[in-house]
Write a protein that holds these residues in place. Structure first.
Motif, PDB file in Angstrom:
ATOM      1  N   ARG A  59       0.071 -10.578  -0.478  1.00  0.00           N
ATOM      2  CA  ARG A  59      -1.369 -11.392  -0.691  1.00  0.00           C
ATOM      3  C   ARG A  59      -2.321 -10.752   0.450  1.00  0.00           C
ATOM      4  NH1 ARG A  59      -1.458 -17.067   0.690  1.00  0.00           N
ATOM      5  NH2 ARG A  59      -1.691 -16.015   2.705  1.00  0.00           N
ATOM      6  N   ASP A  60      -1.804 -10.984   1.754  1.00  0.00           N
ATOM      7  CA  ASP A  60      -2.894 -10.277   2.758  1.00  0.00           C
ATOM      8  C   ASP A  60      -3.164  -8.992   2.757  1.00  0.00           C
ATOM      9  OD1 ASP A  60      -2.719 -13.162   3.688  1.00  0.00           O
ATOM     10  OD2 ASP A  60      -1.238 -12.768   5.184  1.00  0.00           O
ATOM     11  N   GLU A  61      -2.139  -8.105   2.480  1.00  0.00           N
ATOM     12  CA  GLU A  61      -2.530  -6.710   2.251  1.00  0.00           C
ATOM     13  C   GLU A  61      -3.666  -6.487   1.032  1.00  0.00           C
ATOM     14  OE1 GLU A  61      -0.301  -2.602   1.525  1.00  0.00           O
ATOM     15  OE2 GLU A  61       0.950  -4.210   2.050  1.00  0.00           O
ATOM     16  N   ALA A  62      -3.004  -7.215  -0.098  1.00  0.00           N
ATOM     17  CA  ALA A  62      -4.023  -7.018  -1.127  1.00  0.00           C
ATOM     18  C   ALA A  62      -5.357  -7.458  -0.879  1.00  0.00           C
ATOM     19  CB  ALA A  62      -3.584  -7.744  -2.382  1.00  0.00           C
ATOM     20  N   ARG A  63      -5.767  -8.608  -0.125  1.00  0.00           N
ATOM     21  CA  ARG A  63      -6.954  -9.042   0.154  1.00  0.00           C
ATOM     22  C   ARG A  63      -7.507  -7.987   1.344  1.00  0.00           C
ATOM     23  NH1 ARG A  63      -6.038 -15.331   2.200  1.00  0.00           N
ATOM     24  NH2 ARG A  63      -5.977 -16.223  -0.041  1.00  0.00           N
ATOM     25  N   GLN A  64      -7.037  -7.483   2.002  1.00  0.00           N
ATOM     26  CA  GLN A  64      -7.691  -6.419   2.928  1.00  0.00           C
ATOM     27  C   GLN A  64      -8.032  -5.238   2.298  1.00  0.00           C
ATOM     28  OE1 GLN A  64      -8.278  -6.627   6.169  1.00  0.00           O
ATOM     29  NE2 GLN A  64      -9.128  -4.538   6.307  1.00  0.00           N
ATOM     30  N   GLN A  65      -7.271  -4.814   1.295  1.00  0.00           N
ATOM     31  CA  GLN A  65      -7.630  -3.597   0.287  1.00  0.00           C
ATOM     32  C   GLN A  65      -8.850  -4.240  -0.410  1.00  0.00           C
ATOM     33  OE1 GLN A  65      -4.046  -2.497  -1.690  1.00  0.00           O
ATOM     34  NE2 GLN A  65      -3.204  -1.477   0.138  1.00  0.00           N
ATOM     35  N   LEU A  66      -8.929  -5.242  -1.104  1.00  0.00           N
ATOM     36  CA  LEU A  66      -9.874  -5.634  -1.906  1.00  0.00           C
ATOM     37  C   LEU A  66     -11.359  -5.728  -1.108  1.00  0.00           C
ATOM     38  CD1 LEU A  66     -10.850  -6.749  -4.582  1.00  0.00           C
ATOM     39  CD2 LEU A  66     -10.290  -9.015  -3.980  1.00  0.00           C
ATOM     40  N   ALA A  67     -11.147  -6.112   0.079  1.00  0.00           N
ATOM     41  CA  ALA A  67     -12.210  -6.438   1.011  1.00  0.00           C
ATOM     42  C   ALA A  67     -12.716  -4.908   1.305  1.00  0.00           C
ATOM     43  CB  ALA A  67     -11.934  -7.149   2.249  1.00  0.00           C
ATOM     44  N   THR A 106     -12.677  -2.186  -0.501  1.00  0.00           N
ATOM     45  CA  THR A 106     -12.985  -1.639  -1.566  1.00  0.00           C
ATOM     46  C   THR A 106     -14.225  -2.413  -1.765  1.00  0.00           C
ATOM     47  OG1 THR A 106     -10.647  -1.221  -2.558  1.00  0.00           O
ATOM     48  CG2 THR A 106     -12.902  -1.329  -4.108  1.00  0.00           C
ATOM     49  N   ALA A 107     -14.527  -3.792  -1.731  1.00  0.00           N
ATOM     50  CA  ALA A 107     -15.800  -4.390  -1.942  1.00  0.00           C
ATOM     51  C   ALA A 107     -16.973  -3.836  -1.233  1.00  0.00           C
ATOM     52  CB  ALA A 107     -15.624  -5.706  -1.664  1.00  0.00           C
ATOM     53  N   ALA A 108     -16.449  -3.550   0.270  1.00  0.00           N
ATOM     54  CA  ALA A 108     -17.430  -3.154   1.029  1.00  0.00           C
ATOM     55  C   ALA A 108     -17.935  -1.625   0.661  1.00  0.00           C
ATOM     56  CB  ALA A 108     -16.772  -3.102   2.571  1.00  0.00           C
ATOM     57  N   GLU A 109     -17.020  -0.896   0.536  1.00  0.00           N
ATOM     58  CA  GLU A 109     -17.414   0.499  -0.276  1.00  0.00           C
ATOM     59  C   GLU A 109     -18.197   0.496  -0.879  1.00  0.00           C
ATOM     60  OE1 GLU A 109     -13.716   2.608  -0.753  1.00  0.00           O
ATOM     61  OE2 GLU A 109     -13.151   2.749   1.375  1.00  0.00           O
ATOM     62  N   LEU A 110     -17.874  -0.076  -2.239  1.00  0.00           N
ATOM     63  CA  LEU A 110     -18.667  -0.599  -3.325  1.00  0.00           C
ATOM     64  C   LEU A 110     -20.215  -1.129  -2.867  1.00  0.00           C
ATOM     65  CD1 LEU A 110     -16.354  -1.764  -6.131  1.00  0.00           C
ATOM     66  CD2 LEU A 110     -17.547   0.445  -6.115  1.00  0.00           C
TER      67      LEU A 110
END
Length: 127
Positions: A18-26, A28-32
């Motif tokens: 979950r923490d890894e997925a959150r980090q990746q999502l964060a 990706t969101a920053a890049e977008l």
């Protein structure tokens, strides 16, 4: 049983995922967000265009200065050649005309304008 104690608890594994997925999502969101920040991208493009324009202006300025120096040098050389080739009375008369034009620019400009007007009238009548 010893092996079971050293194994990872399924709840901990789920939390780590979950923490890894959150980090990746964060990330990706920053890049977008960076890609979608039109105002910042527009400012970046304006800065780049300003830099390019300033560089081109500086280059053109230096080129114009170099060309002006070359033309001035050539004009001085040609003027000196003309002085050497012309008879003394012509050089003296030309120098006198230049002195008059420098000392009395308004009458000289008026005479030049009158001459241009007369020339225009003559050419217009011929057409």
């Amino acid at each position: 049983m010893n092996e079971e104690r050293h194994s990872i608890d399924p709840a901990d594994a789920i939390r780590a995922d979950r923490d890894e997925a959150r980090q990746q999502l964060a990330e990706t969101a920053a890049e977008l967000a960076a890609k979608l920040d039109v105002q910042a991208r527009a400012k970046d493009r304006v800065r780049a265009a300003e830099h390019t324009a300033r560089t081109k202006v500086d280059q053109a300025k230096h080129k114009a200065e170099d060309t002006a120096a070359q033309v001035k040098s050539q004009a001085q050389s040609l003027a000196e050649q003309a002085r050497q080739a012309a008879p003394e009375p012509v050089v003296h008369g030309g120098q006198r005309a230049v002195d008059i034009a420098r000392n009395q620019p308004i009458p000289v400009a008026a005479a030049a304008a009158l001459l241009a007007l007369l020339l225009w009238l003559i050419l217009r009548q011929r057409s």
